[in-house]
Structure formats: structure tokens, C-alpha cells
Design a protein around this motif. Sequence first.
Motif, PDB file in Angstrom:
ATOM      1  N   LEU A 139       6.041 -33.550  58.536  1.00  0.00           N
ATOM      2  CA  LEU A 139       6.524 -33.276  59.773  1.00  0.00           C
ATOM      3  C   LEU A 139       5.276 -33.596  60.756  1.00  0.00           C
ATOM      4  N   THR A 140       5.474 -34.009  61.956  1.00  0.00           N
ATOM      5  CA  THR A 140       4.226 -34.465  62.819  1.00  0.00           C
ATOM      6  C   THR A 140       4.526 -33.692  64.028  1.00  0.00           C
ATOM      7  N   ASP A 141       3.447 -33.276  64.625  1.00  0.00           N
ATOM      8  CA  ASP A 141       3.434 -32.676  66.017  1.00  0.00           C
ATOM      9  C   ASP A 141       3.179 -33.424  67.153  1.00  0.00           C
TER      10      ASP A 141
ATOM     11  N   VAL B  28      11.134 -40.783  66.829  1.00  0.00           N
ATOM     12  CA  VAL B  28      10.353 -39.951  66.191  1.00  0.00           C
ATOM     13  C   VAL B  28       9.178 -40.675  65.662  1.00  0.00           C
TER      14      VAL B  28
ATOM     15  N   ALA C  89      10.267 -37.606  58.831  1.00  0.00           N
ATOM     16  CA  ALA C  89      10.279 -36.297  58.312  1.00  0.00           C
ATOM     17  C   ALA C  89      11.914 -35.974  58.589  1.00  0.00           C
TER      18      ALA C  89
ATOM     19  N   ALA D   3      13.949 -33.459  58.881  1.00  0.00           N
ATOM     20  CA  ALA D   3      14.395 -32.433  60.009  1.00  0.00           C
ATOM     21  C   ALA D   3      14.201 -32.800  61.241  1.00  0.00           C
ATOM     22  N   GLN D   4      13.134 -33.745  61.556  1.00  0.00           N
ATOM     23  CA  GLN D   4      12.781 -34.149  62.985  1.00  0.00           C
ATOM     24  C   GLN D   4      13.901 -35.464  63.164  1.00  0.00           C
TER      25      GLN D   4
ATOM     26  N   THR E 158      15.837 -32.798  51.961  1.00  0.00           N
ATOM     27  CA  THR E 158      14.403 -32.705  52.596  1.00  0.00           C
ATOM     28  C   THR E 158      13.207 -33.098  51.938  1.00  0.00           C
TER      29      THR E 158
END
Length: 312
Positions: free
Chosen positions: A169-171, A179, A183, A185-186, A207
Motif C-alpha cells: 500500500l502507498t500513502d 493509483v 496494491a 485494495a487500492q 491480496t
Amino acid sequence: MSTGGRSPGRYRFLLSGRWAGIVAVAVVVSLACGGLGYWQLTRYQGKAEAIALVDANYDADPVAIEAVLPTSDSVLEDSRTWTPVTVTGHYLTDAAHPSVVLPQRPIGGSAADHVAAIFAVDGAAGETWLLTVDRGWYATDTFTDHGPQQEVPGGEVTLTVRLRPAEPLTDRDAPEGQVYGLAPAQVLTATTGDGGAAAGGDGRLVTGAYGVLADESPTTASPPNPLPRPAADLGNHLSYAFQWWIFGIGALAGAAILARREAFETHDFGPHSPNSPAARPAPRIEPPARTRRRSAEEEEDALIDAQLRERT
């Protein structure tokens, strides 16, 4: 007072503060070069392992996805990276975002954007799995409409994808419909906006892996360019590693040579050395021989001898 002929140790100067600094610098430089060499070695080993996985799996015959991922939340084993799998199902689409753009992913050194989407795999392990798919790329061009490359085929579709480990995941805050990492989910949230429910996304999200598209049937009129096979280039990391190690050895060798030279100069030719010019005895200079002046009788005899030689 006599010292009994003893002289200080040849390398006793190494205990001085000056030489302690020189040795410390040489050791630090050597350790730094050793660490940089090891870092280059690990990069070489990582590339070699990655190339070995491509050679082993990239062109293998496709298998069912369950043969590689027993469950939807299974983490893809490193040894199965690039394994081809064939799946059948349909893409999750949203009216606003039929797919998701993954910007700033160069291809062959050229600026490129990737197109990612969520694919609902029918009947995977007796349920529906939601698999993230990287469909390919197009050259980045802000003045070109890339809508056709971002379209996904409707209805039932059969894909062959090569599996890769999911990205973390990236913030980073991405614009709508984009995106910055694969990831799952993102990508799912960016595709449907609500986790997949409104787009018919009832299923279990995969996942631990995503798929790189190898074949799609049917496909769109203007699909994105397929991703190229990973380059089998080991780079210069191994030679760089040896160069750093040589530099490290050279730092220690340089300090040793400098110490030996100073020991030679101070011990063998220093002011207290028996070989020093100051310590050698001055050569004895003999006075020139005095010339004795001849007497009158000797001069008269010499004159008579000369006259007799002329007559003869």
C-alpha cells in the motif's frame, strides 16, 4: 650516560596521535569500501535471482490459478513469480473509470502509464476471486486521448496472466482514477469507488498477487501495449563490488607503505641512526706533504750532472 646500545623501536612512531588518525582513516575507508562492495554484490545476486525466475517460469504452460494460490489471501511464493495462469470471468467496470491509470512507470527508459483493472475470476476455488490485472501500457502524452487504451472488454473474457507479488500500500494521494502502486485494495477502491459492491464486485479480493496480462480474448479495439519480457541484464554490479573491495584493500596497503617509508627514513637515516650522515665520523684529511728546499751543494751537483749528460 650510556643506553647500552639500545635504540627505540622502528615502528614506535605508530603510537603517536598523528599516526593514530592516519590508521583510523584508513580503517574507516576500508570498511566503507567493503560495505559498498557487499551492497553491489547483493544487487547482483538479486538481479541474478530475478532473471533465474524469468527463465524458469515465464514461458511455462499456463495452469489454474488455484494451483499457484490455494486461497485468495495466499501470498505468492517467490519461486512462482511469473507463473502463467489462465482464468475466465469478467472485468469490474465503473461508468466513470473502466480501468485505473498507473502513472510514471517507464518502459525501456521512456515515459509510460500503465492500465490496471480488477478481474472477477469465476469459480476460483468454488468462489469468485477479484484479481488485479496490469493490462499493459501506453506512452505518456498529455495531448493525446488515451480513453481507447483504458477501455476493458465487456462480457465473459478469458485471460492468461503472469503472476507477480502484490505491491505494498502507498500513502501517496493519487488523483481520481489513478493509483501509484499495484496494491490490490487500492486498485479495487480506485476502480469502483466503494470497494467493488456497486460494480458487481461480490467476491474475495486476491491480496497477495496481481497478474500481468499476456493474452486476452476477446479484447478491445485499441488495447494498451503488452508489457515486455524482463531484460536479462545483470549490469555491472559484480565488477563494481570487486572495485570497491580493491579500493578498501588499497587504503590499508597505502597506510602500510607510508608507515614503512617513514620507519625507513627515521630509523635508517634519521638523526639518531648510525647510518645518519651526522652520526658518521668525519673523514681524516691528510695535510699536504711539505716540499723540502734543496741545498746549494745539491743544486751544484745537479748542474754538473746535466752538463755531463749533454757531452755524452
